[in-house]
Design an enzyme around this catalytic site. Structure first.
Site, short mmCIF file in Angstrom:
data_model
loop_
_atom_site.label_atom_id
_atom_site.label_comp_id
_atom_site.label_asym_id
_atom_site.label_seq_id
_atom_site.Cartn_x
_atom_site.Cartn_y
_atom_site.Cartn_z
N GLN A 112 40.96 31.90 32.01
CA GLN A 112 42.18 31.55 32.75
C GLN A 112 42.40 30.04 32.88
O GLN A 112 43.52 29.62 33.10
CB GLN A 112 42.15 32.21 34.13
CG GLN A 112 42.27 33.72 34.02
CD GLN A 112 42.21 34.41 35.36
OE1 GLN A 112 41.14 34.67 35.89
NE2 GLN A 112 43.36 34.70 35.92
N HIS A 130 33.68 37.98 32.78
CA HIS A 130 34.96 38.06 33.50
C HIS A 130 36.06 38.38 32.49
O HIS A 130 36.76 37.50 32.00
CB HIS A 130 35.22 36.72 34.22
CG HIS A 130 36.33 36.78 35.24
ND1 HIS A 130 36.20 36.22 36.49
CD2 HIS A 130 37.57 37.31 35.21
CE1 HIS A 130 37.32 36.41 37.18
NE2 HIS A 130 38.17 37.06 36.43
N ASN A 150 32.44 40.55 36.85
CA ASN A 150 33.60 40.49 37.73
C ASN A 150 34.47 41.72 37.52
O ASN A 150 34.93 41.99 36.40
CB ASN A 150 34.45 39.24 37.43
CG ASN A 150 35.73 39.25 38.25
OD1 ASN A 150 35.68 39.07 39.48
ND2 ASN A 150 36.87 39.50 37.62
N GLU A 151 34.70 42.47 38.57
CA GLU A 151 35.64 43.59 38.58
C GLU A 151 35.56 44.47 37.33
O GLU A 151 36.54 44.54 36.57
CB GLU A 151 37.08 43.09 38.76
CG GLU A 151 37.31 42.34 40.04
CD GLU A 151 38.78 42.03 40.28
OE1 GLU A 151 39.64 42.43 39.47
OE2 GLU A 151 39.08 41.37 41.30
#
Ligand code: FCB
Length: 465
Positions: A44, A134, A178-179
């Site tokens: 990101q 991630h 992550n998630e």
């Protein structure tokens, strides 16, 4: 009627009680040593990246090829964190940079860049929490089906086995995944993330199982390696979204909410915590944004075709992505702390909007909920604001503004600037408290749409458990 006139007063008083409950009526204090941080992820913000997102075109026509250019500007980002006064930062390492083939050696110059980043963070008194996965994989892993292939587990363990000894002098806190729920759901059920598959619930469950297996093994080797920086900590981050029917009497909406909850919340948490795996981690990361309610099987959220105004008229207050639901944060923290028996970090919370007053109110309400969870005994160690910077928000590109800092994406230099919320957050970090002055500075610029029977003041009362 008499009671109607009293109701707004009662709600206001409840709100003040929470803000003042910790002493002299001015501050909501957090425990000594509580960590205040920011969070980012490699794809990101870094740019110059070669994973499955490189060729991905977001809904706004953008891509992540430069993003915030943090690949080159990470030292400046750390300077901004110093300005903010955070004492921790959750940041990623991009696997695709370090291993160009399965079981290959780690790329030394890429490793040096991360080492420099962690050394700068440590020198600034900012504890790095390092995320290992991630939402992105090296191309060679995607070529064999990514995490649907069980070979992903041994490949990941090999990578982390090589990485940890190099970083144990600079890193003490690790976040394995992550998630996994968001990743597997968006990539294999909703078709929103590469490889853009839809409706493959079996693949979703396989990915979760493989990630949970890798998580267990990697926790073991990280704990065994220890850290020269102090007691090592490791855990994964579960995204917790509430799924509910908008109208309880519609059986299909109740059913879809139940299925979403059982697959994306329960199944994932249970798979990561089942049997001896429960003892693998030292903490549980919780990412919390809010709620999704369904009407006629359709999610009532801005990213599914409704305007915020339309939703507000239905009593659903949203940022640009999801319904806000601060009381749910208290419940989620209590439940997950109880279920895991582990200390908890709130590894992500934030909101996307260009209305800074709205974001301020959202943060204040969520921090109040978080504080109530602390008072009810949740061993909560820290809070990470998502995000340090406006950034590439996956399928939505640059249209979502989660940053404490803005980034001018039209300028090659990608200049950053603090937004008003950053100043508020700086005050929170400094005082380790929700400051009294925030009561004045964070009031909404425009009153939010009122629900029938509701005042425009936020309600801080206890959630209905
Ligand atoms: C979380 C992701 C993070 C970011 C925020 C808004 O689900 O972990 O990368 O997209 O949502």
């Amino acid at each position: 009627m008499f009671w109607k006139n009293l109701l707004p007063f009662y709600l206001n008083t409840r709100h003040l009680r929470v803000v003042s409950q910790n002493g002299n009526g001015s501050l909501l204090k957090f425990p000594e040593g509580f960590l205040w941080g920011t969070a980012t992820s490699t794809t990101q913000i870094e740019g110059n990246i070669h994973n499955e997102w490189t060729d991905f075109v977001a809904r706004d026509g953008s891509n992540c090829r430069v993003a915030c250019d943090s690949y080159h500007r990470y030292a400046e980002d750390i300077e901004w964190m110093v300005q903010l006064g955070v004492n921790t930062h959750r940041t990623g390492i991009e696997w695709s940079r370090l291993q160009s083939e399965a079981y290959g050696p780690l790329n030394q110059s890429e490793l040096n860049r991360y080492i420099d980043q962690f050394e700068r963070l440590n020198a600034a008194g900012i504890v790095p929490m390092v995320v290992l996965h991630h939402f992105s994989n090296p191309p060679w892993l995607n070529a064999i089906g990514g995490w649907t292939n069980s070979q992903s587990v041994s490949a990941f363990v090999d990578y982390v086995t090589k990485l940890v000894p190099v970083l144990r002098n600079r890193v003490r806190v690790w976040n394995t995944f992550n998630e996994p729920d968001t990743y597997a759901c968006c990539a294999f059920v909703l078709g929103e993330f590469p490889p853009l598959h839809k409706g493959r619930l079996g693949a979703f469950r396989t990915v979760i199982r493989n990630m949970a297996e890798a998580h267990e093994q990697v926790c073991g080797l990280i704990r065994q390696a220890g850290s020269a920086m102090g007691p090592v900590e490791v855990g994964f981050s579960k995204n917790w979204t509430y799924f509910q029917p908008h109208r309880k009497f519609l059986p299909w909406d109740t059913a879809i909410a139940r299925v979403a909850h059982s697959q994306f919340n329960r199944f994932v948490l249970e798979t990561f915590l089942q049997g001896p795996r429960k003892q693998a981690a030292t903490f549980l990361g919780v990412n919390y944004y809010g709620r999704i309610r369904f009407q006629n099987l359709w999610p009532l959220i801005p990213t599914c075709g409704f305007s915020r105004e339309q939703l507000a008229a239905m009593g659903i207050e949203c940022d640009d992505m999801l319904e806000r639901h601060p009381p749910g944060l208290e419940t989620a923290l209590l439940e997950m702390h109880q279920q895991s028996g582990l200390p908890v970090y709130l590894t992500e919370h934030g909101s996307s909007s260009t209305d800074e007053a709205f974001r301020g109110r959202d943060l204040r309400e969520n921090l109040a909920a978080l504080h109530r969870a602390l008072e009810r005994g949740v061993d909560l160690r820290g809070f990470y604001y998502w995000s340090l910077l406006d950034n590439f928000e996956w399928q939505f590109g640059y249209s979502k503004k989660f940053g404490l800092l803005s980034v001018d994406f039209s300028n090659d230099q990608r200049p950053r600037a603090m937004k008003p919320l950053a100043l508020t957050y700086r005050e929170i970090c400094r005082q380790n408290a929700i400051p009294a002055s925030w009561e004045r500075t964070a009031e909404p610029s425009q009153a939010p749409a009122q629900r029938p029977g509701q005042t425009s003041e936020p309600v801080y009362g206890p959630p209905s458990l």
